[in-house]
Design an enzyme around this catalytic site. Sequence first.
Site, PDB file in Angstrom:
ATOM      1  N   HIS A 172       0.824  -1.208   0.000  1.00 27.30           N
ATOM      2  CA  HIS A 172       0.000   0.000   0.000  1.00 27.30           C
ATOM      3  C   HIS A 172       0.859   1.259   0.000  1.00 27.30           C
ATOM      4  CE1 HIS A 172      -2.815  -3.013   1.917  1.00 27.30           C
ATOM      5  NE2 HIS A 172      -3.475  -2.612   0.860  1.00 27.30           N
ATOM      6  N   GLY A 185      11.041   3.007  -3.285  1.00 30.32           N
ATOM      7  CA  GLY A 185      12.049   3.172  -4.317  1.00 30.32           C
ATOM      8  C   GLY A 185      13.457   3.388  -3.791  1.00 30.32           C
TER       9      GLY A 185
END
Length: 233
Positions: A94, A121
């Site tokens: 999520h 990331g």
Amino acid sequence: RHAIREVRSRTTLPFGIGTTLLMPGATENAKVALEERVPIINISLGKGDWIAERARGEYGGKVLATVTNRKHAASAIEAGADALMVTGHEAAAHGGDVASSVLVPAIAARFPEVPLVAAGGFANGRGLASAISLGADGIAMGSRFAITEESGLARRTKEIVSSSGGGSTESDTLYGKNFDGIPARVMKSEESMRLMSSPASLPVVIYRAFNGECVFCVLSSISSIECLRRCIF
């Protein structure tokens, strides 16, 4: 509780646990963490004011709230969060709709006095350097640690996630909200593509919630009657 005590026996440094308040068993897990005086409790998908109040008042514990936008960040701080985990679009599971490179500086500018952990990331030193330049104080590396030798994740899953093992690339994920109604990023597979192809019906959502609660009851040795009561009420 056993896992918390095991970690504590191995280090004198601060450590934390995570609890997704929307999920089955989350409240119970948070209460155990408070009873065991865990230094840092990371909360997400729910209001954790009672956790922050108890942690701060009972033993000086800290609450790290996972957020995906400025509105949620403001609510988390108002509820007593000591720091924010700012989760961008690149994150697994999520995450938000906004890329980390945009979201992190926006939150940092809005709440300059609040410590920020950037997530989504980031997986190495270059990611850490970029996050700090964007205004974060540190990074979270969920997928990176999930594929370590010490992780309990299935080896085949580790191989798929790890590009160094000849597995996934940046294009091998899917993002959407059709699985459980909340935007999430998952690994691309025939099954995940099928599940994400159309919105889940209400009976399916109820079934998944019921199934998750039942698994929690089994793992927690909760009686069948109590499990049924929890699922219904």
